[in-house]
Design a protein around this motif. Structure first.
Motif, PDB file in Angstrom:
ATOM      1  N   GLU A  37      77.420  25.237  37.640  1.00 16.61           N
ATOM      2  CA  GLU A  37      76.759  24.994  36.118  1.00 16.61           C
ATOM      3  C   GLU A  37      76.447  26.487  35.617  1.00 16.61           C
ATOM      4  O   GLU A  37      75.975  27.246  36.430  1.00 16.61           O
ATOM      5  CB  GLU A  37      75.795  24.113  36.347  1.00 16.61           C
ATOM      6  N   ILE A  38      77.275  26.588  34.591  1.00 19.44           N
ATOM      7  CA  ILE A  38      76.785  27.921  33.970  1.00 19.44           C
ATOM      8  C   ILE A  38      75.821  27.805  33.096  1.00 19.44           C
ATOM      9  O   ILE A  38      75.648  26.912  31.989  1.00 19.44           O
ATOM     10  CB  ILE A  38      78.126  28.281  32.902  1.00 19.44           C
ATOM     11  N   LYS A  39      74.413  28.375  33.368  1.00 20.14           N
ATOM     12  CA  LYS A  39      73.343  28.277  32.821  1.00 20.14           C
ATOM     13  C   LYS A  39      73.073  29.328  31.369  1.00 20.14           C
ATOM     14  O   LYS A  39      72.458  28.761  30.524  1.00 20.14           O
ATOM     15  CB  LYS A  39      72.065  28.571  33.730  1.00 20.14           C
ATOM     16  N   VAL A  40      73.723  30.473  31.550  1.00 21.15           N
ATOM     17  CA  VAL A  40      73.456  31.343  30.566  1.00 21.15           C
ATOM     18  C   VAL A  40      74.677  32.269  30.410  1.00 21.15           C
ATOM     19  O   VAL A  40      75.216  32.716  31.728  1.00 21.15           O
ATOM     20  CB  VAL A  40      72.049  32.076  30.623  1.00 21.15           C
ATOM     21  N   VAL A  41      75.236  32.658  29.386  1.00 21.60           N
ATOM     22  CA  VAL A  41      75.861  33.707  29.043  1.00 21.60           C
ATOM     23  C   VAL A  41      75.333  34.920  28.276  1.00 21.60           C
ATOM     24  O   VAL A  41      74.946  34.588  27.105  1.00 21.60           O
ATOM     25  CB  VAL A  41      77.439  33.389  28.419  1.00 21.60           C
ATOM     26  N   VAL A  42      75.364  35.966  29.046  1.00 23.36           N
ATOM     27  CA  VAL A  42      74.837  37.212  28.282  1.00 23.36           C
ATOM     28  C   VAL A  42      75.801  38.252  27.824  1.00 23.36           C
ATOM     29  O   VAL A  42      76.458  38.607  28.975  1.00 23.36           O
ATOM     30  CB  VAL A  42      73.687  37.687  28.861  1.00 23.36           C
ATOM     31  N   LYS A  43      75.876  38.540  26.623  1.00 27.33           N
ATOM     32  CA  LYS A  43      76.759  39.746  26.202  1.00 27.33           C
ATOM     33  C   LYS A  43      75.805  41.372  26.490  1.00 27.33           C
ATOM     34  O   LYS A  43      74.911  41.063  25.829  1.00 27.33           O
ATOM     35  CB  LYS A  43      77.622  39.540  25.191  1.00 27.33           C
ATOM     36  N   VAL A  44      76.717  41.884  27.251  1.00 24.56           N
ATOM     37  CA  VAL A  44      76.020  43.357  26.996  1.00 24.56           C
ATOM     38  C   VAL A  44      76.830  44.582  26.367  1.00 24.56           C
ATOM     39  O   VAL A  44      78.009  44.134  26.394  1.00 24.56           O
ATOM     40  CB  VAL A  44      75.492  43.919  28.371  1.00 24.56           C
ATOM     41  N   PRO A  45      76.385  45.833  25.755  1.00 24.89           N
ATOM     42  CA  PRO A  45      77.344  46.501  25.351  1.00 24.89           C
ATOM     43  C   PRO A  45      78.406  47.048  26.208  1.00 24.89           C
ATOM     44  O   PRO A  45      79.445  46.930  25.623  1.00 24.89           O
ATOM     45  CB  PRO A  45      76.464  47.627  24.711  1.00 24.89           C
ATOM     46  N   GLY A  46      78.124  47.338  27.283  1.00 22.46           N
ATOM     47  CA  GLY A  46      79.013  47.696  28.118  1.00 22.46           C
ATOM     48  C   GLY A  46      78.727  47.478  29.682  1.00 22.46           C
ATOM     49  O   GLY A  46      77.509  46.937  29.922  1.00 22.46           O
ATOM     50  N   THR A  47      79.282  47.815  30.322  1.00 27.49           N
ATOM     51  CA  THR A  47      79.545  47.441  31.836  1.00 27.49           C
ATOM     52  C   THR A  47      77.877  48.217  32.467  1.00 27.49           C
ATOM     53  O   THR A  47      77.322  47.565  33.452  1.00 27.49           O
ATOM     54  CB  THR A  47      80.567  47.868  32.779  1.00 27.49           C
ATOM     55  N   TYR A  48      77.786  49.438  31.900  1.00 29.44           N
ATOM     56  CA  TYR A  48      76.767  50.139  32.384  1.00 29.44           C
ATOM     57  C   TYR A  48      75.402  49.408  32.286  1.00 29.44           C
ATOM     58  O   TYR A  48      74.318  49.623  32.834  1.00 29.44           O
ATOM     59  CB  TYR A  48      76.538  51.486  31.810  1.00 29.44           C
ATOM     60  N   ARG A  55      68.617  42.016  36.279  1.00 29.75           N
ATOM     61  CA  ARG A  55      67.179  42.044  36.628  1.00 29.75           C
ATOM     62  C   ARG A  55      66.558  40.993  36.078  1.00 29.75           C
ATOM     63  O   ARG A  55      65.809  39.837  36.672  1.00 29.75           O
ATOM     64  CB  ARG A  55      66.479  43.358  36.493  1.00 29.75           C
ATOM     65  N   LYS A  56      66.882  40.759  34.718  1.00 30.15           N
ATOM     66  CA  LYS A  56      65.896  39.853  33.994  1.00 30.15           C
ATOM     67  C   LYS A  56      66.326  38.411  34.423  1.00 30.15           C
ATOM     68  O   LYS A  56      65.541  37.333  34.535  1.00 30.15           O
ATOM     69  CB  LYS A  56      66.236  39.794  32.468  1.00 30.15           C
ATOM     70  N   LEU A  57      67.849  38.001  34.518  1.00 29.35           N
ATOM     71  CA  LEU A  57      68.087  36.824  35.064  1.00 29.35           C
ATOM     72  C   LEU A  57      67.494  36.256  36.456  1.00 29.35           C
ATOM     73  O   LEU A  57      67.616  35.265  36.737  1.00 29.35           O
ATOM     74  CB  LEU A  57      69.526  36.496  34.756  1.00 29.35           C
ATOM     75  N   LEU A  58      67.793  37.459  37.276  1.00 27.85           N
ATOM     76  CA  LEU A  58      67.373  37.195  38.657  1.00 27.85           C
ATOM     77  C   LEU A  58      65.847  36.663  38.884  1.00 27.85           C
ATOM     78  O   LEU A  58      65.504  35.938  39.809  1.00 27.85           O
ATOM     79  CB  LEU A  58      67.422  38.299  39.493  1.00 27.85           C
ATOM     80  N   GLU A  59      65.173  37.038  37.829  1.00 25.34           N
ATOM     81  CA  GLU A  59      63.724  36.697  37.656  1.00 25.34           C
ATOM     82  C   GLU A  59      63.557  35.030  37.349  1.00 25.34           C
ATOM     83  O   GLU A  59      62.666  34.386  37.603  1.00 25.34           O
ATOM     84  CB  GLU A  59      62.830  37.287  36.981  1.00 25.34           C
ATOM     85  N   LYS A  60      64.737  34.595  36.945  1.00 21.91           N
ATOM     86  CA  LYS A  60      64.390  33.096  36.457  1.00 21.91           C
ATOM     87  C   LYS A  60      64.856  32.179  37.701  1.00 21.91           C
ATOM     88  O   LYS A  60      65.710  32.317  38.465  1.00 21.91           O
ATOM     89  CB  LYS A  60      65.468  32.771  35.213  1.00 21.91           C
ATOM     90  N   GLU A  97      67.404  42.911  46.682  1.00 18.85           N
ATOM     91  CA  GLU A  97      65.932  42.998  46.380  1.00 18.85           C
ATOM     92  C   GLU A  97      65.729  41.507  46.169  1.00 18.85           C
ATOM     93  O   GLU A  97      64.667  41.051  46.310  1.00 18.85           O
ATOM     94  CB  GLU A  97      65.779  43.816  45.231  1.00 18.85           C
ATOM     95  N   TYR A  98      66.430  40.932  45.292  1.00 18.26           N
ATOM     96  CA  TYR A  98      66.030  39.579  44.784  1.00 18.26           C
ATOM     97  C   TYR A  98      66.501  38.211  45.726  1.00 18.26           C
ATOM     98  O   TYR A  98      65.999  37.124  45.431  1.00 18.26           O
ATOM     99  CB  TYR A  98      66.462  39.182  43.323  1.00 18.26           C
ATOM    100  N   GLY A  99      67.382  38.623  46.697  1.00 16.86           N
ATOM    101  CA  GLY A  99      67.898  37.705  47.594  1.00 16.86           C
ATOM    102  C   GLY A  99      68.854  36.684  47.005  1.00 16.86           C
ATOM    103  O   GLY A  99      68.998  35.395  47.338  1.00 16.86           O
TER     104      GLY A  99
END
Length: 154
Positions: A37-48, A55-60, A97-99
């Motif tokens: 199940e895809i819960k979220v798709v987040v676009k970011v400017p670049g790979t970097y 990190r934000k998603l791992l906290e969820k 770090e987040y397992g």
């Protein structure tokens, strides 16, 4: 025990979006095929930029694993190596770090645009498949821990 669905977050770089958009479509399709199940798709400017959102998603609690998608194309300098290497290193660090798994669907460094186009489906599918396999294996390890009183593994 009833099997829980695997909940994925996908982070996709907008840089080289002619490539990463297709990677995203392939990843979504393959996740559905595998029953994830895809819960979220987040676009970011670049790979970097992927590690910050990772990190934000791992906290969820609603994310079991992250699929990172990007294309780092070779230019006239070694900038592609810097971007790809630093991103990969940070993603590994965050995963440990987040397992929780973060899989590397990032083409490059050193790839030409043509080589990246040839790898769209392979990298997207492999990243999703690795995420699903890793979540399943982590769950099995956790189940063994719960049974440790009854089972001894030599």
């Amino acid at each position: 025990m009833q099997e829980r669905s695997i909940k994925l977050g996908i982070i996709v770089a907008e840089f080289n979006y002619d490539i990463t958009y297709l990677m995203l479509q392939k990843a979504i399709s393959h996740a559905k095929f595998l029953g994830a199940e895809i819960k979220v798709v987040v676009k970011v400017p670049g790979t970097y930029d992927i590690p910050l959102i990772a990190r934000k998603l791992l906290e969820k609690n609603y994310i079991d694993a992250i699929v990172a998608l990007g294309a780092v194309i070779k230019g006239e300098t070694k900038h592609d190596e810097l971007v790809a290497n630093q991103t990969a290193r940070k993603l590994v660090d965050l995963s440990v770090e987040y397992g929780k798994p973060i899989t590397l669907g990032i083409i490059g460094p050193g790839a030409t645009h043509e080589q990246a186009v040839e790898r769209i489906e392979e990298y997207a599918n492999r990243a999703v498949e690795a995420a699903v396999k890793l979540v399943n294996r982590i769950r099995r390890i956790n189940e063994l821990e719960e049974l440790q009183e009854m089972v001894t593994i030599d």
